[in-house]
Structures are given as structure tokens and as C-alpha cells.
Design an enzyme around this catalytic site. Structure first.
Site, PDB file in Angstrom:
ATOM      1  NE  ARG A 110       0.663   6.525  10.703  1.00 26.02           N
ATOM      2  CZ  ARG A 110       1.612   6.893   9.857  1.00 26.02           C
ATOM      3  NH1 ARG A 110       1.514   8.033   9.193  1.00 26.02           N
ATOM      4  NH2 ARG A 110       2.683   6.138   9.656  1.00 26.02           N
TER       5      ARG A 110
ATOM      6  CD1 TRP B 143      -2.186   2.023   0.331  1.00 22.25           C
ATOM      7  CD2 TRP B 143      -2.660   1.516   2.461  1.00 22.25           C
ATOM      8  NE1 TRP B 143      -3.134   2.931   0.794  1.00 22.25           N
ATOM      9  CE2 TRP B 143      -3.432   2.641   2.094  1.00 22.25           C
ATOM     10  CE3 TRP B 143      -2.798   1.000   3.754  1.00 22.25           C
ATOM     11  CZ2 TRP B 143      -4.308   3.273   2.975  1.00 22.25           C
ATOM     12  CZ3 TRP B 143      -3.670   1.623   4.631  1.00 22.25           C
ATOM     13  CH2 TRP B 143      -4.418   2.746   4.245  1.00 22.25           C
TER      14      TRP B 143
ATOM     15  CE1 TYR C 117      -6.801  -3.159   7.555  1.00 23.75           C
ATOM     16  CE2 TYR C 117      -7.820  -5.068   6.525  1.00 23.75           C
ATOM     17  CZ  TYR C 117      -7.923  -3.815   7.116  1.00 23.75           C
ATOM     18  OH  TYR C 117      -9.158  -3.220   7.249  1.00 23.75           O
TER      19      TYR C 117
ATOM     20  CG  ASP D 136      -1.775  -7.607   0.413  1.00 25.25           C
ATOM     21  OD1 ASP D 136      -2.617  -8.424  -0.003  1.00 25.25           O
ATOM     22  OD2 ASP D 136      -2.074  -6.467   0.842  1.00 25.25           O
TER      23      ASP D 136
ATOM     24  CD  GLN E 118      -4.782  -8.206   3.285  1.00 29.83           C
ATOM     25  OE1 GLN E 118      -4.676  -6.988   3.279  1.00 29.83           O
ATOM     26  NE2 GLN E 118      -4.365  -8.939   2.289  1.00 29.83           N
TER      27      GLN E 118
ATOM     28  N   GLY F 101       4.047  -2.978   5.833  1.00 27.05           N
ATOM     29  CA  GLY F 101       4.326  -2.126   4.677  1.00 27.05           C
ATOM     30  C   GLY F 101       5.498  -1.213   4.987  1.00 27.05           C
TER      31      GLY F 101
ATOM     32  CG  LEU G 223       4.496  -3.114  11.736  1.00 22.45           C
ATOM     33  CD1 LEU G 223       5.656  -2.554  10.918  1.00 22.45           C
ATOM     34  CD2 LEU G 223       5.020  -3.911  12.922  1.00 22.45           C
TER      35      LEU G 223
ATOM     36  CE1 TYR H 138      -4.500  -0.843  -0.516  1.00 22.60           C
ATOM     37  CE2 TYR H 138      -2.752  -2.408  -0.896  1.00 22.60           C
ATOM     38  CZ  TYR H 138      -3.879  -2.027  -0.220  1.00 22.60           C
ATOM     39  OH  TYR H 138      -4.382  -2.831   0.773  1.00 22.60           O
TER      40      TYR H 138
HETATM   41  N1  LIG Z   1      -7.163  -5.275   3.101  1.00 23.85           N
HETATM   42  C1  LIG Z   1      -7.218  -4.044   3.537  1.00 23.85           C
HETATM   43  O1  LIG Z   1      -8.284  -3.418   3.637  1.00 23.85           O
HETATM   44  C2  LIG Z   1      -5.926  -3.394   3.969  1.00 23.85           C
HETATM   45  C3  LIG Z   1      -5.944  -2.205   4.726  1.00 23.85           C
HETATM   46  C4  LIG Z   1      -4.723  -1.684   5.139  1.00 23.85           C
HETATM   47  C5  LIG Z   1      -3.526  -2.308   4.790  1.00 23.85           C
HETATM   48  N2  LIG Z   1      -3.536  -3.445   4.039  1.00 23.85           N
HETATM   49  C6  LIG Z   1      -2.283  -4.157   3.673  1.00 23.85           C
HETATM   50  O2  LIG Z   1      -1.472  -4.279   4.841  1.00 23.85           O
HETATM   51  C7  LIG Z   1      -0.191  -3.711   4.604  1.00 23.85           C
HETATM   52  C8  LIG Z   1       0.393  -3.141   5.887  1.00 23.85           C
HETATM   53  O3  LIG Z   1      -0.558  -2.399   6.653  1.00 23.85           O
HETATM   54  P1  LIG Z   1      -0.540  -0.803   6.794  1.00 23.85           P
HETATM   55  O4  LIG Z   1      -0.171  -0.234   5.501  1.00 23.85           O
HETATM   56  O5  LIG Z   1      -1.858  -0.372   7.345  1.00 23.85           O
HETATM   57  O6  LIG Z   1       0.564  -0.441   7.844  1.00 23.85           O
HETATM   58  P2  LIG Z   1       1.594  -1.158   8.840  1.00 23.85           P
HETATM   59  O7  LIG Z   1       2.360  -2.205   8.117  1.00 23.85           O
HETATM   60  O8  LIG Z   1       0.908  -1.514  10.095  1.00 23.85           O
HETATM   61  O9  LIG Z   1       2.563   0.093   9.132  1.00 23.85           O
HETATM   62  C9  LIG Z   1       3.224   0.768   8.084  1.00 23.85           C
HETATM   63  C10 LIG Z   1       3.955   1.963   8.649  1.00 23.85           C
HETATM   64  O10 LIG Z   1       4.998   1.512   9.519  1.00 23.85           O
HETATM   65  C11 LIG Z   1       6.254   2.029   9.090  1.00 23.85           C
HETATM   66  N3  LIG Z   1       7.249   0.963   9.323  1.00 23.85           N
HETATM   67  C12 LIG Z   1       7.246  -0.297   8.811  1.00 23.85           C
HETATM   68  N4  LIG Z   1       8.270  -1.021   9.326  1.00 23.85           N
HETATM   69  C13 LIG Z   1       8.931  -0.186  10.186  1.00 23.85           C
HETATM   70  C14 LIG Z   1      10.070  -0.352  11.020  1.00 23.85           C
HETATM   71  N5  LIG Z   1      10.725  -1.518  11.101  1.00 23.85           N
HETATM   72  N6  LIG Z   1      10.476   0.717  11.773  1.00 23.85           N
HETATM   73  C15 LIG Z   1       9.821   1.896  11.712  1.00 23.85           C
HETATM   74  N7  LIG Z   1       8.734   2.117  10.934  1.00 23.85           N
HETATM   75  C16 LIG Z   1       8.292   1.075  10.171  1.00 23.85           C
HETATM   76  C17 LIG Z   1       6.089   2.406   7.655  1.00 23.85           C
HETATM   77  O11 LIG Z   1       6.908   3.523   7.333  1.00 23.85           O
HETATM   78  P3  LIG Z   1       8.201   3.420   6.358  1.00 23.85           P
HETATM   79  O12 LIG Z   1       7.666   3.386   4.975  1.00 23.85           O
HETATM   80  O13 LIG Z   1       8.965   4.665   6.677  1.00 23.85           O
HETATM   81  O14 LIG Z   1       8.941   2.179   6.750  1.00 23.85           O
HETATM   82  C18 LIG Z   1       4.621   2.825   7.597  1.00 23.85           C
HETATM   83  O15 LIG Z   1       4.464   4.177   8.007  1.00 23.85           O
HETATM   84  C19 LIG Z   1      -0.440  -2.680   3.490  1.00 23.85           C
HETATM   85  O16 LIG Z   1       0.748  -2.349   2.801  1.00 23.85           O
HETATM   86  C20 LIG Z   1      -1.431  -3.419   2.639  1.00 23.85           C
HETATM   87  O17 LIG Z   1      -0.777  -4.351   1.801  1.00 23.85           O
HETATM   88  C21 LIG Z   1      -4.716  -4.000   3.647  1.00 23.85           C
END
Ligand SMILES: NC(=O)c1ccc[n+]([C@@H]2O[C@H](COP(=O)([O-])OP(=O)(O)OC[C@H]3O[C@@H](n4cnc5c(N)ncnc54)[C@H](OP(=O)(O)O)[C@@H]3O)[C@@H](O)[C@H]2O)c1
Length: 316
Positions: free
Chosen positions: A226, A21, A202, A52, A174, A279, A205, A57
Site C-alpha cells: 500500500r 498478487w 484492479y 489474474d 486492466q 485478491g 477493494l 508477483y
Molecule cells: N495490473 C496491475 O498493475 C495491478 C496492480 C495491482 C493489482 N493487480 C491485480 O488486482 C488484484 C487485486 O488488487 P489488489 O491486490 O491491489 O487489492 P484488492 O483486491 O483491492 O484488496 C486486497 C486486500 O483486501 C483484502 N480482502 C479481500 N477480500 C476481503 C474481504 N472480503 N474481507 C476483508 N478483506 C478482504 C485482502 O486481504 P486477505 O488476503 O486477508 O483477504 C487484501 O489485503 C491483484 O491480486 C492483482 O491480480 C494488478
């Protein structure tokens, strides 16, 4: 990197996956297209085999980047994309799981991904306007034409999964799931287990909260992904999250790991979780997350962590 099977399928994917994403750009700070291609390739080079993405996106951008990055290793990478969120010229997004729309969407995804099949085709959100039978008919056609190997869903309740799976086999769900959002534990994960499906959490983090990089002064800006998440928008809950995170950080420090790794490992403790798709747009963060594969979470630590995130509000 260890792997796990998705449900009863033939897909055996890396425990640490990659969520695409963020590289779509919209709602997140992402780099240039070349930098994003590079990060996806680095994810593969670091042992990640499960990616994913979704059409919505960045309105096609994420799928294009994933396709470009994985073209040469397509036979060794598992690509999961989604269907059911469409947009118009003004960028207004709506849910649509009508038969013709699905049949058009799959072809557009395959074109952007530069491939002739996806490994997992997931319904992004339920569409209450379309009968499940019509949606399932289109998904069966997608399976029969070998444009997708398996079908999964996202954001579905147990009842919705039950209805759809009476027409088309589902291998995965998911859902939103992390230490700071435990709603699915009540009846959704039990249903997933009972059916022999897998879950792909999903926002593992909590959109960056469970990395320790966000402090109590954080303000959700316009266009920030967010802005629809009550872990951020409910200010009192947000501040309680910051307190929880301080306690979790202390455990991570004792274990000499990062908070992100602890958050990923806490999810993988459950056998029904097949892959954690954090992500990231940063190589440093990618490597940090991938290192979660290198150590074991003991039962004792799992329980200690779980006690910190057991307040009622995290289940609501
Ligand atoms: N099915 C659905 O409706 C749905 C909804 C939301 C998400 N998703 C999927 O789930 C994936 C992940 O969820 P999400 O996008 O909500 O967020 P997440 O993975 O919970 O958090 C992503 C955030 O954490 C930061 N981050 C990641 N690893 C880090 C680390 N080791 N240290 C510090 N910061 C870190 C990233 O920034 P940086 O880029 O700076 O690392 C980004 O700001 C998405 O990419 C998507 O594929 C699906």
C-alpha cells in the site's frame, strides 16, 4: 456464478475473478505455498473461472502457485498473466517490452504455469523506451504460436491503446478502478466501450480499504504493497476515505451484505467491466467476495453509493 465475455473474444469468464498478487507474498501477508494452492483451488470450487497473475508477483511464485492449483482443471479455467516487468538478481524491477524479452518471458510464464497457452496475455505497464511496433511484433508472434489466445493491456492511457491496437488487436484493459479511485471514468473507460473492449479493474477493494477492515490508525509498514498508493500515503485523503467508508458501511448494513460485496457489485454495474479480480489469501474472504454474485444492485442504491464517492479528488 454469472459470466461475462471479455471484449469481442471467445473468453466468457466469471464475474467474480481471483487476483493472485497477494499469494505471491511480496508486499502482502500470505500463507505457505500449500495454503496458497489451496485457496486458488477453493476459488475454482466456488465458481471462479478467471485468474489474474503476473511473473513479477513474488518473482514467479504467484504463477507457480496458480499453475499447480489449476493444472487438473486447466480446460475449465481462464488464466490471465502479464508481461513487461522484469527483475535482476538483486530484485530490482524495470519495464521492458523489447521483442526478445517478451519472447523469453512468455516461455518462462508457461513453464511456471505448467501449461502451453495462456488465455489472456496482458502488458503490465507501458515501456516508453520501446516502440509500440516492436512490442506488437513480438505479441503477434506469441499469438501465432498459440502461446496466448488474446492480448490485453494494463495501466495504459487511451492514446497508448490506440497506438498499440493499430498493430495488434487488444481485447481488454486492466486499470486501477474502485469506488475510491475513479480516474479512468473520464476518458479511458469511454475509449474501452467505444472499441468494444472490456475492463478488468484492479485494486477493486482499494487494497483492503473497501472491506472495512482498515481504520484511521492504520500505518503503512515497510514493504507494504500500500506504500505507493495515495489513498494511503496522502494522510488527509486517507482520513477522508475512512469517513466515506463509514457511510458506505451504513448502506451495506441496510442491505445486509458486506462492504466488499458492495464495492464489487458497484464495479459490475457497468457492462464494460467483465470480471472483478479481488485478491485474497483467506477462504472466509473468498466466500464473502463470491457471494456478491448472489444479489442485484438496484439503480437507486447504485446512485446513492455513487453520490458518496463523487468528490473531485477521487477522479485525480
Ligand atoms: N495490473 C496491475 O498493475 C495491478 C496492480 C495491482 C493489482 N493487480 C491485480 O488486482 C488484484 C487485486 O488488487 P489488489 O491486490 O491491489 O487489492 P484488492 O483486491 O483491492 O484488496 C486486497 C486486500 O483486501 C483484502 N480482502 C479481500 N477480500 C476481503 C474481504 N472480503 N474481507 C476483508 N478483506 C478482504 C485482502 O486481504 P486477505 O488476503 O486477508 O483477504 C487484501 O489485503 C491483484 O491480486 C492483482 O491480480 C494488478
Amino acid at each position: 456464478m454469472k459470466s461475462r465475455r471479455i471484449g469481442k473474444s471467445e473468453l466468457i469468464v466469471s464475474e467474480i475473478g481471483y487476483g493472485a498478487w497477494e499469494i505471491g507474498g511480496a508486499g502482502w501477508e500470505s500463507g505457505s505455498e500449500d495454503e496458497s494452492v489451496d485457496i486458488v483451488r477453493k476459488a475454482f470450487d466456488n465458481g471462479i473461472t478467471f485468474f489474474d497473475t503476473a511473473p513479477v508477483y513474488g518473482f514467479g511464485r504467484s504463477e507457480r502457485i496458480v499453475g499447480k492449483a489449476l493444472k487438473k482443471v486447466r480446460d475449465r479455467a481462464f488464466i490471465a498473466t502479464k508481461v513487461g516487468l522484469v527483475w535482476d538478481d538483486s530484485g530490482k524491477v524495470r519495464k521492458c517490452l523489447k521483442k526478445n524479452s517478451i519472447l523469453t518471458e512468455i516461455d518462462e510464464s508457461l513453464r511456471r504455469l505448467q501449461t502451453d497457452y495462456v488465455d489472456l496475455y496482458q502488458i503490465h505497464w507501458p515501456d516508453n523506451e520501446t516502440p509500440a511496433q516492436e512490442t506488437a511484433e513480438a505479441l503477434q508472434m506469441v499469438l501465432q504460436s498459440k502461446k496466448a489466445r488474446y492480448i490485453g493491456v494494463s495501466n495504459y492511457s487511451a492514446e497508448q491503446m490506440k497506438e498499440l491496437s493499430s498493430y495488434v488487436p487488444l481485447i481488454s484493459l486492466q486499470p486501477p478502478y474502485s469506488m475510491l479511485d475513479r480516474r479512468v471514468e473520464k476518458d479511458i473507460l469511454p475509449y474501452v466501450c467505444e472499441q468494444g473492449m472490456s475492463a478488468i479493474p484492479y485494486s477493486p477493494l482499494a487494497k483492503g480499504l473497501l472491506t472495512g477492515r482498515i481504520n484511521g490508525d492504520y500505518k503503512v509498514g515497510p514493504g507494504d504493497a500500500r506504500g505507493l498508493d495515495k489513498n494511503f500515503t496522502d494522510h488527509d485523503r486517507f482520513l477522508r476515505n475512512i469517513e466515506r467508508i463509514e457511510k458506505l458501511k451504513e448502506i451495506a448494513r441496510e442491505l445486509e451484505i458486506s462492504l466488499s460485496q458492495l464495492a464489487i457489485k458497484w464495479l459490475l454495474y457497468r457492462p464494460e467491466i467483465c470480471s472483478v479480480i479481488a485478491g485474497t489469501t483467506s477462504e472466509k474472504h473468498l466466500k464473502d467476495n463470491t457471494r456478491a454474485a448472489e444479489w442485484q444492485l438496484s439503480d437507486q442504491t447504485y446512485e446513492k453509493v455513487t453520490r458518496i464517492v463523487s468528490d473531485k479528488e477521487l477522479f485525480e
